[in-house]
Design an enzyme around this catalytic site. Structure first.
Site, PDB file in Angstrom:
ATOM      1  N   THR A 158       3.668  47.145  47.590  1.00  0.00           N
ATOM      2  CA  THR A 158       2.327  47.698  47.403  1.00  0.00           C
ATOM      3  C   THR A 158       1.747  48.064  48.771  1.00  0.00           C
ATOM      4  O   THR A 158       1.796  47.248  49.692  1.00  0.00           O
ATOM      5  CB  THR A 158       1.417  46.649  46.712  1.00  0.00           C
ATOM      6  OG1 THR A 158       1.996  46.314  45.461  1.00  0.00           O
ATOM      7  CG2 THR A 158       0.011  47.183  46.500  1.00  0.00           C
ATOM      8  N   GLU A 363       3.954  40.208  41.035  1.00  0.00           N
ATOM      9  CA  GLU A 363       3.583  38.855  41.522  1.00  0.00           C
ATOM     10  C   GLU A 363       4.126  37.755  40.593  1.00  0.00           C
ATOM     11  O   GLU A 363       3.506  36.707  40.400  1.00  0.00           O
ATOM     12  CB  GLU A 363       2.079  38.745  41.766  1.00  0.00           C
ATOM     13  CG  GLU A 363       1.646  39.768  42.822  1.00  0.00           C
ATOM     14  CD  GLU A 363       0.479  39.386  43.678  1.00  0.00           C
ATOM     15  OE1 GLU A 363       0.091  38.215  43.660  1.00  0.00           O
ATOM     16  OE2 GLU A 363      -0.015  40.271  44.390  1.00  0.00           O
TER      17      GLU A 363
HETATM   18  N1  CAA Z   1       3.662  26.505  47.036  1.00  0.00           N
HETATM   19  C1  CAA Z   1       4.293  25.943  48.111  1.00  0.00           C
HETATM   20  N2  CAA Z   1       5.625  25.662  48.087  1.00  0.00           N
HETATM   21  C2  CAA Z   1       6.308  25.943  46.962  1.00  0.00           C
HETATM   22  C3  CAA Z   1       5.702  26.526  45.830  1.00  0.00           C
HETATM   23  C4  CAA Z   1       4.317  26.792  45.894  1.00  0.00           C
HETATM   24  N3  CAA Z   1       3.662  27.343  44.871  1.00  0.00           N
HETATM   25  N4  CAA Z   1       6.637  26.719  44.866  1.00  0.00           N
HETATM   26  C5  CAA Z   1       7.786  26.251  45.359  1.00  0.00           C
HETATM   27  N5  CAA Z   1       7.597  25.806  46.635  1.00  0.00           N
HETATM   28  C6  CAA Z   1       8.579  25.184  47.507  1.00  0.00           C
HETATM   29  C7  CAA Z   1       9.152  23.936  46.839  1.00  0.00           C
HETATM   30  O1  CAA Z   1       8.370  22.794  47.115  1.00  0.00           O
HETATM   31  C8  CAA Z   1      10.523  23.832  47.457  1.00  0.00           C
HETATM   32  O2  CAA Z   1      10.409  23.331  48.774  1.00  0.00           O
HETATM   33  P1  CAA Z   1      11.157  21.951  49.214  1.00  0.00           P
HETATM   34  O3  CAA Z   1      12.607  22.169  48.958  1.00  0.00           O
HETATM   35  O4  CAA Z   1      10.801  21.813  50.639  1.00  0.00           O
HETATM   36  O5  CAA Z   1      10.581  20.890  48.317  1.00  0.00           O
HETATM   37  C9  CAA Z   1      10.902  25.298  47.633  1.00  0.00           C
HETATM   38  O6  CAA Z   1       9.694  26.049  47.639  1.00  0.00           O
HETATM   39  C10 CAA Z   1      11.822  25.790  46.546  1.00  0.00           C
HETATM   40  O7  CAA Z   1      11.193  25.596  45.315  1.00  0.00           O
HETATM   41  P2  CAA Z   1      11.968  25.863  43.944  1.00  0.00           P
HETATM   42  O8  CAA Z   1      13.210  25.045  43.930  1.00  0.00           O
HETATM   43  O9  CAA Z   1      10.987  25.686  42.827  1.00  0.00           O
HETATM   44  O10 CAA Z   1      12.378  27.393  44.141  1.00  0.00           O
HETATM   45  P3  CAA Z   1      13.191  28.377  43.192  1.00  0.00           P
HETATM   46  O11 CAA Z   1      14.185  29.085  43.991  1.00  0.00           O
HETATM   47  O12 CAA Z   1      13.619  27.669  41.951  1.00  0.00           O
HETATM   48  O13 CAA Z   1      12.090  29.498  42.830  1.00  0.00           O
HETATM   49  C11 CAA Z   1      10.318  30.510  41.647  1.00  0.00           C
HETATM   50  C12 CAA Z   1      10.901  29.242  42.304  1.00  0.00           C
HETATM   51  C13 CAA Z   1       9.023  30.053  41.044  1.00  0.00           C
HETATM   52  C14 CAA Z   1      11.209  31.115  40.586  1.00  0.00           C
HETATM   53  C15 CAA Z   1      10.038  31.546  42.768  1.00  0.00           C
HETATM   54  O14 CAA Z   1      11.235  32.054  43.270  1.00  0.00           O
HETATM   55  C16 CAA Z   1       9.159  32.687  42.311  1.00  0.00           C
HETATM   56  O15 CAA Z   1       7.943  32.546  42.272  1.00  0.00           O
HETATM   57  N6  CAA Z   1       9.751  33.860  41.991  1.00  0.00           N
HETATM   58  C17 CAA Z   1       8.986  35.038  41.682  1.00  0.00           C
HETATM   59  C18 CAA Z   1       8.756  35.839  42.904  1.00  0.00           C
HETATM   60  C19 CAA Z   1       7.605  36.781  42.755  1.00  0.00           C
HETATM   61  O16 CAA Z   1       6.556  36.435  42.230  1.00  0.00           O
HETATM   62  N7  CAA Z   1       7.770  37.996  43.243  1.00  0.00           N
HETATM   63  C20 CAA Z   1       6.726  38.947  43.223  1.00  0.00           C
HETATM   64  C21 CAA Z   1       6.882  39.844  44.368  1.00  0.00           C
HETATM   65  S1  CAA Z   1       5.493  40.050  45.355  1.00  0.00           S
HETATM   66  C22 CAA Z   1       4.536  41.237  44.613  1.00  0.00           C
HETATM   67  O17 CAA Z   1       4.705  41.618  43.496  1.00  0.00           O
HETATM   68  C23 CAA Z   1       3.429  41.645  45.505  1.00  0.00           C
HETATM   69  C24 CAA Z   1       2.890  42.995  45.325  1.00  0.00           C
HETATM   70  O18 CAA Z   1       3.117  43.841  46.160  1.00  0.00           O
HETATM   71  C25 CAA Z   1       1.918  43.276  44.219  1.00  0.00           C
END
Ligand code: CAA
Length: 385
Positions: A158, A363
């Site tokens: 974006t 997002e």
């Molecule tokens: N805040 C802080 N830390 C977080 C967190 C949060 N909300 N969520 C996870 N973490 C940390 C965890 O604590 C973990 O850290 P530690 O190992 O140190 O404990 C680490 O991140 C990994 O966590 P997970 O094992 O839960 O990670 P995962 O690989 O299973 O992924 C997921 C989790 C929720 C699927 C994540 O990958 C995700 O949100 N995916 C979607 C991505 C996304 O939203 N993309 C959108 C693109 S941006 C966009 O669209 C913007 C635009 O331009 C409009």
């Protein structure tokens, strides 16, 4: 409402509503056709303090709370969802990330012009082969003297074309999975940063969504945001806040669709009376209004937890999930109430329907929100409240 809005929150809402319905609404339909970036709206929004709302005044923000921010963002989305997404990314993921994780020098240099709305920012996380699963991204940043050399390709960014300052994530250590991802601040004009394809989208047509290509793009070491390995945490923290923003965008567009449907239903006569007299239609309107109110409360709840400094990841995902699915149902119903007129561009519901479609996708898709919510509930072994 969970609590009464303060006078200051009501004042911000009323000021932005007035601006949005007079100024932003005037060109929204035309921009949807021409795809012209809303520079003039954004400049005025910067002057009104809407581009770095939650950033403290010493960094040229407004020091507003999240409730005020979501009220303002919903009002902008009511008139033009394309303008709203630029505001949302700027406030939620760009300004907040630099404020929260940046050094004092980075805040002075990069945050001030962003928070005052003098420039536009972008956040580059997604790649052609890494969307829902950003840990498996392939962009790399290799240490080179006192700087880093970035190579890779980002997708669906974006404001990618119009942004002056871009936060980009890249792998600094392949072996460490999410702990090997770092975030860098890259400025437009840096050699090796190339704006690639500009997408031709179904909705949000006045906001640019682009590929960003990094070809041996060298950034100084002082542009590393946080520490090496903080990139995934920075992205996830930014997305928590961003997801409340997508709920706000959804609520703004849904309110506009409901208002348009009510206005049309009152005016349109069939079978000798206003169609608003038919119970079949009145019940649809009742359901629309109820769903919208439920989404608004979820958004306020997530925003108020954030304002109180409590954990709000689960509630942000709930608000985003429910509000983005709600607006897709509402815009479809609003279009149906308009009958054949809903399908043509003379009425704004056709644009609302197209604009809303991406809200369940960007997002974090609805499916990702369900993963976040269920992971947190199962981890805590209880429902979040
Ligand atoms: N805040 C802080 N830390 C977080 C967190 C949060 N909300 N969520 C996870 N973490 C940390 C965890 O604590 C973990 O850290 P530690 O190992 O140190 O404990 C680490 O991140 C990994 O966590 P997970 O094992 O839960 O990670 P995962 O690989 O299973 O992924 C997921 C989790 C929720 C699927 C994540 O990958 C995700 O949100 N995916 C979607 C991505 C996304 O939203 N993309 C959108 C693109 S941006 C966009 O669209 C913007 C635009 O331009 C409009």
């Amino acid at each position: 409402m969970l609590h009464k809005l303060t006078n200051e929150q009501l004042m911000i809402q009323s000021m932005v509503r007035d601006f949005s319905r007079k100024v932003v609404a005037a060109t929204a339909a035309e921009r949807d056709q021409t795809k012209e970036f809303p520079w003039d709206n954004l400049k005025k929004m910067g002057e009104l303090g809407l581009m770095g709302m939650m950033i403290p005044p010493e960094y040229e923000g407004q020091g507003a709370d999240t409730i005020s921010y979501v009220l303002a963002l919903s009002e902008i989305a009511y008139s033009c969802a394309s303008t709203a997404v630029v505001m949302s990314v700027q406030n939620s993921i760009v300004c907040n990330s630099i404020y929260e994780f940046g050094t004092e020098i980075q805040r002075e240099k990069f945050l001030k012009p962003l928070a005052s709305g003098k420039i536009i920012g972008a956040f580059a996380l997604t790649e052609p082969d890494a969307g829902s699963d950003p840990v498996r991204q392939s962009t790399s940043a290799v240490k080179d003297g006192d700087g880093y050399i970035i190579n890779g390709e980002k997708r669906f960014i974006t404001s990618g074309k119009n942004a002056e300052t871009i936060i980009v994530t890249a792998k600094t250590d392949e072996s460490k999975m999410h702990k090997g991802i770092s975030a860098f601040i890259v400025q437009k004009g840096t050699p090796g940063l190339i704006v690639g394809n500009i997408e031709d989208k179904m909705g949000l047509r006045a906001s640019d969504t682009t590929d960003l290509i990094f070809e041996n793009c060298r950034v100084p070491g002082e542009n590393l945001l946080g520490k090496e390995g903080d990139g995934f945490k920075i992205a996830m923290t930014g997305l928590d806040s961003g997801r409340i923003g997508i709920a706000a965008q959804s609520i703004g567009v849904a309110q506009a669709a409901l208002d348009a449907a009510v206005k049309y239903a009152k005016k349109r006569k069939q079978f000798g009376q206003s169609i608003s007299k038919f119970q079949g239609l009145r019940w649809i309107i009742a359901d629309m209004a109820t769903e919208l109110e439920a989404a608004r409360q979820l958004m306020f709840f997530a925003a108020s937890l954030k304002d109180r400094g409590e954990k709000y990841t689960t509630q942000a995902s709930m608000a985003k999930l429910f509000a983005s699915e709600m607006v897709n149902r509402l815009t479809a119903k609003a279009l149906q109430i308009h009958g054949g007129y809903g399908f043509i561009k003379d009425y704004p519901v056709e644009r609302f329907y197209r604009d809303a479609r991406v809200f369940t996708i960007y997002e974090g898709t609805s499916e990702i929100q369900r993963i976040v919510i269920s992971n947190n509930i199962l981890k805590d072994n209880r429902s979040p409240r």
